[in-house]
Design a protein around this motif. Structure first.
Motif, PDB file in Angstrom:
ATOM      1  N   VAL A  74       0.859  -1.173   0.000  1.00  0.00           N
ATOM      2  CA  VAL A  74       0.000   0.000   0.000  1.00  0.00           C
ATOM      3  C   VAL A  74       0.900   1.230   0.000  1.00  0.00           C
ATOM      4  O   VAL A  74       1.748   1.386   0.873  1.00  0.00           O
ATOM      5  CB  VAL A  74      -0.912   0.023   1.250  1.00  0.00           C
ATOM      6  CG1 VAL A  74      -1.781   1.274   1.257  1.00  0.00           C
ATOM      7  CG2 VAL A  74      -1.770  -1.226   1.313  1.00  0.00           C
ATOM      8  N   ILE A  75       0.742   2.087  -0.993  1.00  0.00           N
ATOM      9  CA  ILE A  75       1.533   3.311  -1.081  1.00  0.00           C
ATOM     10  C   ILE A  75       0.806   4.404  -0.303  1.00  0.00           C
ATOM     11  O   ILE A  75      -0.302   4.779  -0.656  1.00  0.00           O
ATOM     12  CB  ILE A  75       1.716   3.759  -2.541  1.00  0.00           C
ATOM     13  CG1 ILE A  75       2.418   2.671  -3.343  1.00  0.00           C
ATOM     14  CG2 ILE A  75       2.496   5.075  -2.600  1.00  0.00           C
ATOM     15  CD1 ILE A  75       2.381   2.908  -4.833  1.00  0.00           C
ATOM     16  N   GLU A  76       1.437   4.888   0.752  1.00  0.00           N
ATOM     17  CA  GLU A  76       0.866   5.999   1.510  1.00  0.00           C
ATOM     18  C   GLU A  76       1.300   7.341   0.929  1.00  0.00           C
ATOM     19  O   GLU A  76       0.536   8.291   0.909  1.00  0.00           O
ATOM     20  CB  GLU A  76       1.284   5.918   2.977  1.00  0.00           C
ATOM     21  CG  GLU A  76       0.646   4.776   3.714  1.00  0.00           C
ATOM     22  CD  GLU A  76       0.988   4.806   5.194  1.00  0.00           C
ATOM     23  OE1 GLU A  76       1.621   5.773   5.678  1.00  0.00           O
ATOM     24  OE2 GLU A  76       0.618   3.847   5.884  1.00  0.00           O
ATOM     25  N   HIS A  77       2.558   7.401   0.481  1.00  0.00           N
ATOM     26  CA  HIS A  77       3.105   8.650  -0.045  1.00  0.00           C
ATOM     27  C   HIS A  77       4.325   8.318  -0.900  1.00  0.00           C
ATOM     28  O   HIS A  77       5.119   7.465  -0.526  1.00  0.00           O
ATOM     29  CB  HIS A  77       3.523   9.562   1.117  1.00  0.00           C
ATOM     30  CG  HIS A  77       4.233  10.801   0.690  1.00  0.00           C
ATOM     31  ND1 HIS A  77       3.564  11.901   0.225  1.00  0.00           N
ATOM     32  CD2 HIS A  77       5.548  11.105   0.640  1.00  0.00           C
ATOM     33  CE1 HIS A  77       4.453  12.845  -0.076  1.00  0.00           C
ATOM     34  NE2 HIS A  77       5.664  12.385   0.159  1.00  0.00           N
ATOM     35  N   SER A  78       4.465   8.986  -2.037  1.00  0.00           N
ATOM     36  CA  SER A  78       5.655   8.795  -2.854  1.00  0.00           C
ATOM     37  C   SER A  78       6.060  10.091  -3.525  1.00  0.00           C
ATOM     38  O   SER A  78       5.240  10.762  -4.138  1.00  0.00           O
ATOM     39  CB  SER A  78       5.422   7.729  -3.930  1.00  0.00           C
ATOM     40  OG  SER A  78       6.605   7.582  -4.713  1.00  0.00           O
ATOM     41  N   GLU A  79       7.335  10.430  -3.368  1.00  0.00           N
ATOM     42  CA  GLU A  79       7.916  11.568  -4.067  1.00  0.00           C
ATOM     43  C   GLU A  79       8.738  11.101  -5.268  1.00  0.00           C
ATOM     44  O   GLU A  79       9.329  11.919  -5.964  1.00  0.00           O
ATOM     45  CB  GLU A  79       8.822  12.358  -3.106  1.00  0.00           C
ATOM     46  CG  GLU A  79       8.057  12.970  -1.954  1.00  0.00           C
ATOM     47  CD  GLU A  79       8.953  13.522  -0.863  1.00  0.00           C
ATOM     48  OE1 GLU A  79      10.191  13.364  -0.939  1.00  0.00           O
ATOM     49  OE2 GLU A  79       8.407  14.113   0.080  1.00  0.00           O
ATOM     50  N   LEU A  80       8.780   9.798  -5.500  1.00  0.00           N
ATOM     51  CA  LEU A  80       9.497   9.250  -6.640  1.00  0.00           C
ATOM     52  C   LEU A  80       8.676   9.490  -7.904  1.00  0.00           C
ATOM     53  O   LEU A  80       7.472   9.747  -7.840  1.00  0.00           O
ATOM     54  CB  LEU A  80       9.736   7.752  -6.461  1.00  0.00           C
ATOM     55  CG  LEU A  80      10.490   7.320  -5.203  1.00  0.00           C
ATOM     56  CD1 LEU A  80      10.576   5.800  -5.141  1.00  0.00           C
ATOM     57  CD2 LEU A  80      11.875   7.933  -5.173  1.00  0.00           C
TER      58      LEU A  80
END
Length: 122
Positions: A74-80
């Motif tokens: 589960v992705i909560e946050h990504s700056e990629l």
């Protein structure tokens, strides 16, 4: 087409409020007597999935099955970048773990993890 068990999933699809309740099947690692352990060295394995110029922070929940397989991420946050995020999740999906234990028995576990990446320089 049916989804594979180790496919990236969004937080809203697995949220406990969505009625599916799937996320609630996984015990937070903080409540386990023995936390899951990765069989590979993450410091070498994970960065290999990213481009040398990729940088940023990503926060995920890794869903770990009774057998130590990754059931989902589960992705909560990504700056990629979107590509970097996909490649990172694919690497996590392929990892094997010793399962988490509660009272000596394997349980489905949910492990919140944060990774920070800086551009690689020679």
């Amino acid at each position: 087409m049916p989804e594979s068990p180790a496919q990236k999933v969004s937080a809203d699809r697995l949220s406990e409020d969505s009625g599916g309740g799937r996320l609630s099947e996984y015990v937070p690692v903080e409540l386990l007597s023995t936390k899951p352990r990765f069989l590979a060295d993450l410091s070498e394995y994970i960065p290999a999935s990213l481009e040398a110029s990729e940088s940023g922070r990503i926060v995920v929940q890794v869903l770990i099955g009774l057998d130590g397989e990754v059931d989902g991420v589960v992705i909560e946050h990504s700056e990629l970048t979107p590509r970097g995020t996909r490649r990172f999740i694919q690497r996590l999906d392929a990892l094997k773990l010793h399962p988490g234990l509660r009272d000596g028995l394997p349980v489905k576990a949910r492990w919140r993890m944060e990774f920070n990446f800086s551009p690689q320089t020679d």
